[in-house]
Write a protein that holds these residues in place. Structure first.
Motif, PDB file in Angstrom:
ATOM      1  N   GLY A  92       0.813  -1.202   0.000  1.00  0.00           N
ATOM      2  CA  GLY A  92       0.000   0.000   0.000  1.00  0.00           C
ATOM      3  C   GLY A  92       0.853   1.261   0.000  1.00  0.00           C
ATOM      4  O   GLY A  92       2.079   1.231   0.165  1.00  0.00           O
ATOM      5  N   ALA A  93       0.154   2.383  -0.201  1.00  0.00           N
ATOM      6  CA  ALA A  93       0.865   3.662  -0.268  1.00  0.00           C
ATOM      7  C   ALA A  93       1.529   3.962   1.073  1.00  0.00           C
ATOM      8  O   ALA A  93       0.899   3.904   2.131  1.00  0.00           O
ATOM      9  N   ILE A  94       2.791   4.289   1.010  1.00  0.00           N
ATOM     10  CA  ILE A  94       3.563   4.608   2.215  1.00  0.00           C
ATOM     11  C   ILE A  94       3.543   6.120   2.398  1.00  0.00           C
ATOM     12  O   ILE A  94       3.849   6.861   1.454  1.00  0.00           O
ATOM     13  N   PRO A  95       3.215   6.605   3.579  1.00  0.00           N
ATOM     14  CA  PRO A  95       3.290   8.054   3.813  1.00  0.00           C
ATOM     15  C   PRO A  95       4.682   8.587   3.499  1.00  0.00           C
ATOM     16  O   PRO A  95       5.688   7.897   3.708  1.00  0.00           O
ATOM     17  N   ALA A  96       4.721   9.824   2.981  1.00  0.00           N
ATOM     18  CA  ALA A  96       6.011  10.388   2.555  1.00  0.00           C
ATOM     19  C   ALA A  96       6.996  10.470   3.708  1.00  0.00           C
ATOM     20  O   ALA A  96       8.188  10.178   3.541  1.00  0.00           O
ATOM     21  N   GLY A  97       6.526  10.846   4.869  1.00  0.00           N
ATOM     22  CA  GLY A  97       7.427  10.930   6.016  1.00  0.00           C
ATOM     23  C   GLY A  97       7.998   9.584   6.399  1.00  0.00           C
ATOM     24  O   GLY A  97       9.195   9.469   6.706  1.00  0.00           O
ATOM     25  N   ARG A  98       7.132   8.547   6.377  1.00  0.00           N
ATOM     26  CA  ARG A  98       7.607   7.212   6.701  1.00  0.00           C
ATOM     27  C   ARG A  98       8.582   6.705   5.654  1.00  0.00           C
ATOM     28  O   ARG A  98       9.599   6.070   5.973  1.00  0.00           O
ATOM     29  N   LEU A  99       8.301   6.986   4.381  1.00  0.00           N
ATOM     30  CA  LEU A  99       9.199   6.533   3.315  1.00  0.00           C
ATOM     31  C   LEU A  99      10.580   7.159   3.471  1.00  0.00           C
ATOM     32  O   LEU A  99      11.602   6.476   3.309  1.00  0.00           O
ATOM     33  N   ARG A 100      10.619   8.463   3.772  1.00  0.00           N
ATOM     34  CA  ARG A 100      11.930   9.103   3.986  1.00  0.00           C
ATOM     35  C   ARG A 100      12.629   8.491   5.190  1.00  0.00           C
ATOM     36  O   ARG A 100      13.857   8.323   5.186  1.00  0.00           O
ATOM     37  N   GLU A 101      11.875   8.175   6.210  1.00  0.00           N
ATOM     38  CA  GLU A 101      12.473   7.596   7.411  1.00  0.00           C
ATOM     39  C   GLU A 101      13.065   6.222   7.122  1.00  0.00           C
ATOM     40  O   GLU A 101      14.198   5.914   7.522  1.00  0.00           O
ATOM     41  N   TYR A 102      12.313   5.378   6.386  1.00  0.00           N
ATOM     42  CA  TYR A 102      12.821   4.051   6.063  1.00  0.00           C
ATOM     43  C   TYR A 102      14.030   4.136   5.143  1.00  0.00           C
ATOM     44  O   TYR A 102      15.023   3.397   5.318  1.00  0.00           O
TER      45      TYR A 102
END
Length: 1192
Positions: free
Chosen positions: A22-32
């Motif tokens: 599913g779509a990953i929130p932008a903040g979470r994607l940057r964090e990962y």
């Protein structure tokens, strides 16, 4: 071409990082992604627990203790490259998927998406999917080999888990590299590049490829050894590949192998650089560049360009050598690469090339060259018809603004730092001049600056960024208006308006547009608002303090000036303040400023906005105001302006630097000068502090604040009303005088002001100031220009010659327990400066003064004149004219001489009004010391008034007979006696000093007793100052006037006890008749402090001056002794000698007494001005007139 390449790039393993599920929130994607990217280097020593050797490793020299695998995570992956066989590091060798479990509850779907994401990367040797924050149900599911779950935990555990999984991935890649090396050695795979022909297998190219297969295979094995972290093994395989490529004429692969050997050499010597290594690297890479160039020439027929590899090699070498000491060599490499951009077919390759060249020039410090190639990058972006390309172009152009000095204040706040804080910049390897003035305008770069700002404006419009477009248009219009045509200026104004329409209301921009704003001045504080530092340790708390107003010098300050670099100004909470600023519109269109107000960042000031309309090419000075709201310092760096639909801040410092640059010829134009504004002295903003609320006294003169017109010497009461317009009461107040003609203030009702304290807010108090107009002099007067020229010139006082009232007042004081903080805790006070606006007109003028003397015999009568009181009504004066005439001579029976002395004053009236002059003499009768100044004593004698018409003169006679000293002693001759002493004896005794002081006091007392008053009309009255004139006239005869005779003589009729010359109301009947014996007495008074022995003689003369006692024709008979009468008169006493007279003939007679003094003292000789000690001393009394009635 690839961006960000270096010589070590061939040793990095590319791993594609993709998002699945599913779509990953932008903040979470940057964090990962950041968590994964932190593990770009994995030490070989950490792989021991994950690595398993299935067969003998082909990496015989694997550095397990010091080696490492270098990972490069490519977010989103990258498309496959046709050159993957030529350079293995271009392949995507692993796929790492990121999954956010809360958005992907079904792991089967995640696995399906992961498999689909791996299909574009057929060369991937390892695949992993990291799933974060799984649910409990997902954790209970069967474990999958391709999905790694990261359960929720703290940061430290998450980092450790991530490190473990990356190490597992690296170990898997290492084992796969071993398999690839073994497979490449054994298999007969033909490695091809786009340079190789695409003909059939039986063609000549296939045969040629088979001959070159072994060398290419060795080069590929070297690539895998390098990726596996074994540079020694890689270098051995690269050496073999180089020899085989040279033998087979495979130039392109020869260059690749040689480039790989350099990478292996650098990886093997990580952290060390020496001149020998650097020369070896340079030699090999120059060879690589030549080989790539030869490969392009040989295989040009294939229409496949290898220029990108040549240019990449040049960029790698330039990055390796990028140091200041090797700048020349680096510049040659970069400029050569820039020339090769023409041979690049792909626009993306040119884009990457220019980006890398710009970055390297920027690293080298050549900012303007970097800016030039950045503009080339922007041009390539602008050739693409997409919003994203326009955004990229705008961003790249924004980065170049620093080099061209047109950067936005938002991106570089130091641009507007003070001049002394600006450092030096470098460009093209040369040090620029210190930016001590302003670097915004440089004539040699004006065209480039304008072009750059226009490109930013165009790219911002295409990118749909109205704020950036507004900022670019504002900078272009503000900085280069002199070089833009009126039509262009109007176009920029339209661009500003269009951009503002697309912005939300109230949008702020860091870059100001128009108008230009500079600090003009601070309005002078009203005299009521001067703030004085308060010293609670002194009773006179205002002493030693300077006012807070913007004055360099005031007549009220004490002490020397302070050497402060900035002016100090104090504002009061709740009281409006004002600042003058000047606005300039140097453009050809009407400028509408929707609002402008002072910019305050301290939060303790409320500014009031105003709107302004500026026509084309005009400047205007406006008044900005506000109210301080809290105690503390205030900083006002500039103004907030709402113009062109956007709110901006205009700093005074920017315009000051701009004007300074214009004065030094560094700036294109002075916006204020071209708008017709004059040159203004640079005004620095002072240090402003805010104090708590203070009382505020507002004054006005009862009857009007206009000037009071007075004639010289006129006395007038001025009533002043004070109102407390502040919010706190007045608890302390003190009135002082300052300015010119302070002596003209006779009295001030200070007690009335003090009794009204504390004066609450809104309270009033009125007090009176009595003023006497001063005498005009040539220095402080001027000719009245308003008077008719046909009349004589009249002089009036100059403006500013009036005295000033300074009222120091303060509110409540705050007591502090700590004495050292007492002064700081006390609020300041205030000073109200009130000019007594008086216009003095020329009044009665002295022409000259002289001393007159005359003989007036006394009348022997029982009726004598009565003195006239100054308070006597005018009716009484008119009814008793005869008595007033006689009051000119005050008959004193004990005076020694009847030689009347008169002071004649000649007065002139140059005015347009009529004056009445009245002379009064103050007697020595005691008076009440509390009697007001203008209420003269009841014992004063007033003489007939003298009328002086306009433009006429008159003479006033002042008798001086009433000023004799009562006693004649030696003190009055102190000065004369001192002249006879030796010149060296200069010390006076205390007694002598006191005696001299008494004499001087007597002289001043004589002058002060004479008052010459005048009156004009009903309300105008005053007093003439005759002190100087009297002193000049009496300078030679003052001793004769003051000193009494040693002996004074008088006559009286013995039987009636009536003294001749005695004052009193007697009947008009004359007591002396002919043919009757009249018994009389002669009275002799001693006016000295010593006994006088004398020989007395009495004579009687008729109207013809003949002696009536002697001769045949004697007309008067006598009884008693009239000649040679020896008498002794005690000090300060009198004696009487009796005799009788019988008048034979009625008529007028004169009695006179005379005495010769025997054994005269020094005092008597000094009074008589005797020349020698043997000279006889005589005293003669004044003649007394006797009228005898009857018949012959």
């Amino acid at each position: 071409m690839e961006p960000d390449v270096s010589m070590e790039t061939m040793s990095t393993i590319r791993i594609a990082v993709v998002a699945v599920g599913g779509a990953i929130p932008a903040g979470r994607l940057r964090e990962y992604a950041a968590a994964v990217g932190r593990h770009a280097r994995v030490e070989l020593s950490a792989l021991a627990s994950f690595y398993s050797e299935q067969q003998k490793s082909p990496f015989a020299h694997q550095p397990w203790d010091s080696g490492a695998l270098r990972l490069r995570f490519v977010l989103g992956g990258s498309p496959p490259s046709p050159w993957e066989d030529f350079q293995s590091h271009r392949k995507i060798l692993a796929v790492l998927a990121l999954c956010h479990c809360p958005a992907s509850p079904d792991l089967d779907i995640v696995a399906h998406h992961f498999a689909a994401a791996c299909r574009p990367y057929p060369h991937a040797l390892a695949r992993r999917c990291f799933a974060f924050f799984p649910s409990d149900a997902q954790l209970r599911e069967e474990k999958r080999d391709d999905i790694v779950l990261f359960p929720p935990s703290d940061v430290q555990k998450m980092e450790f888990h991530m490190l473990t999984m990356v190490q597992d991935l690296a170990a898997s890649l290492l084992m796969e590299f071993e398999k690839c090396v073994l497979r490449t050695e054994s298999a007969g795979t033909i490695l091809k590049t786009p340079l190789d022909s695409q003909s059939s297998l039986g063609s000549e190219e296939v045969i040629k490829a088979k001959k070159r297969r072994l060398g290419r295979a060795q080069k590929t094995i070297g690539d895998y050894c390098l990726l596996a972290g074994s540079p020694v093994d890689a270098n051995a395989h690269y050496s073999t590949a180089i020899e085989l490529a040279r033998l087979t004429g495979d130039v392109f692969w020869h260059a690749g192998a040689l480039e790989g050997s350099v990478c292996a050499l650098l990886v093997d010597r990580t952290g060390g650089r020496d001149p020998i290594l650097e020369e070896e690297v340079k030699y090999r890479y120059y060879t690589v560049i030549q080989l790539y160039r030869r490969a392009f020439i040989q295989d040009n027929a294939q229409r496949v360009s290898t220029v990108s590899f040549e240019l990449e090699a040049a960029l790698k070498l330039a990055r390796y050598l990028c140091r200041t000491e090797l700048a020349k060599e680096v510049v040659e490499l970069l400029m050569g690469a820039a020339d090769g951009a023409k041979s690049l077919v792909d626009a993306n390759d040119r884009l990457i090339l220019y980006v890398e060249i710009a970055r390297l020039f920027g690293t080298l410090g050549y900012q303007r060259k970097a800016a030039f190639f950045s503009r080339q990058v922007a041009q390539l972006y602008l050739q693409q018809d997409s919003a994203s390309a326009a955004i990229s172009a705008m961003q790249v152009l924004t980065m170049t603004t620093n080099a061209y000095h047109v950067q936005s204040r938002r991106t570089n706040p130091k641009l507007h730092a003070p001049a002394q804080e600006l450092g030096t910049s470098h460009g093209d390897g040369k040090k620029m001049q210190p930016q001590s003035v302003v670097s915004l305008f440089e004539s040699q770069w004006s065209s480039l600056q304008m072009v750059l700002l226009r490109e930013i404006l165009v790219s911002s419009v295409r990118a749909g960024d109205p704020l950036s477009a507004w900022s670019a248009a504002a900078r272009l219009l503000r900085s280069f208006y002199p070089l833009i045509t009126p039509a262009g200026q109007s176009g920029l104004a339209s661009s500003l308006a269009n951009s503002a329409d697309r912005l939300p209301v109230g949008t702020r921009c860091a870059d100001p547009a128009l108008p230009f704003i500079r600090l003009h001045s601070f309005p002078l504080h009203p005299s009521q608002m001067d703030i004085i530092k308060r010293n609670p340790l002194k009773k006179e708390w205002w002493t030693g303090s300077a006012p807070s107003g913007p004055f360099i010098y005031t007549p009220f300050s004490k002490g020397g000036t302070t050497d402060n670099s900035k002016e100090e100004i104090t504002w009061v909470v709740g009281e409006p303040v004002q600042v003058l600023v000047e606005l300039a519109n140097p453009c050809s269109f009407d400028l509408v400023v929707e609002s402008i107000y002072l910019s305050v960042h301290s939060g303790n000031f409320d500014a009031f906005p105003v709107s302004v309309n500026l026509p084309p090419n005009t400047a205007k000075v406006i008044l900005l105001s506000g109210i301080p709201t809290k105690v503390g310092p205030i900083s006002i760096p500039g103004c907030i302006v709402h113009c062109f639909g956007v709110i901006t801040e205009h700093l005074f410092r920017d315009v000051d630097n701009l004007l300074l640059g214009a004065a030094q010829g560094l700036v294109l134009s002075d916006p204020f000068r071209c708008c017709g504004s004059g040159k203004l002295k640079n005004v620095s903003f002072p240090n402003i502090s805010v104090v708590p609320p203070l009382p505020l006294l507002v004054s006005h003169v009862v009857g009007g604040n206009s000037s009071t017109i007075l004639y010289e010497g006129e006395i007038r009461d001025i009533r002043i009303c004070l109102t407390n317009a502040g919010t706190v009461p007045v608890e302390q107040a003190h009135i002082t005088l300052s300015g010119k003609n302070q002596d003209s203030v006779i009295s001030m009702a200070h007690d009335k002001l003090t009794s009204a304290l504390p004066l609450k807010p809104g309270g009033e108090v009125t007090f009176t100031v009595t003023l006497k107009a001063w005498q005009l002099s040539l220095a402080d007067s001027e000719v009245d220009a308003s008077r008719n020229s046909s009349s004589s010139a009249r002089r009036i006082s100059k403006e500013g010659s009036s005295p000033l009232l300074a009222i120091y007042y303060a509110g409540p004081s705050t007591n502090s327990d700590e004495s050292e903080n007492k002064e700081a805790s006390v609020p300041p006070g205030r000073r109200l400066v009130l000019p007594l606006n008086v216009c003095v007109l020329q009044g009665l003028r002295f022409v000259k003064a002289r001393l007159l003397s005359m003989e007036i015999p006394a009348h022997v009568s029982d009726s004598f004149p009565k003195p006239t009181n100054i308070n006597q009504s005018s009716t009484e004066e008119d009814d008793d004219v005869q008595d007033k005439d006689g009051s000119l001579v005050k008959i004193d029976p004990y005076k020694g001489c009847w030689g009347i002395r008169l002071l004649e004053l000649e007065l002139s009236n140059p005015t347009d009004v009529v004056f009445e002059v009245n002379v009064s003499v103050q007697l020595d009768n005691p008076t009440d010391e509390h009697t007001p100044v203008r209420d003269y004593e009841s014992a004063d004698i007033r003489y007939r008034k003298t009328r002086i018409d306009r433009e006429y003169s008159a003479r006033v006679l002042i008798p001086l007979e009433n000023f004799k000293l009562p006693v004649l002693d030696g003190s009055v001759f102190l000065k004369d006696s001192q002249t006879d002493e030796s010149a060296g004896n200069k010390a006076f005794s205390v007694t002598e000093r006191n005696a001299k002081a008494e004499l001087n006091a007597s002289i001043n007392n004589l002058i002060s007793k004479i008052k010459v008053q005048w009156q004009s009309g009903r309300n105008s009255s005053g007093e003439l100052n005759i002190k100087e004139a009297t002193q000049a006239a009496l300078q030679a005869s003052v001793m004769d006037i003051l000193l009494p005779d040693p002996l004074t003589f008088g006559f009286r009729i013995a039987n009636t006890s009536v003294e001749i010359g005695e004052l009193g109301d007697q009947s008009s009947k004359n007591p002396i008749a002919a043919h009757e014996m009249t018994q009389m007495e002669v009275l002799i008074r001693n006016n000295t402090k010593e006994t006088i022995e004398m020989s007395l003689n009495v004579t009687c003369k008729d109207v013809a001056g003949e002696n009536c006692f002697e001769g045949n024709s004697a007309t008067v008979l006598w009884a008693g002794v009239l000649g040679d009468i020896n008498l002794k008169v005690p000090p300060l006493e009198e004696v009487a000698h009796s005799f009788s007279l019988y008048f034979l003939v009625p008529g007028d007679y004169t009695l006179q007494a005379a005495a010769g003094i025997t054994n005269a003292t020094d005092v008597l000789r000094a009074r008589a001005r005797a020349d020698s000690a043997e000279e006889p001393i005589f005293c003669r009394g004044s003649p007394f007139h006797v009228r005898v009635t009857g018949t012959a």
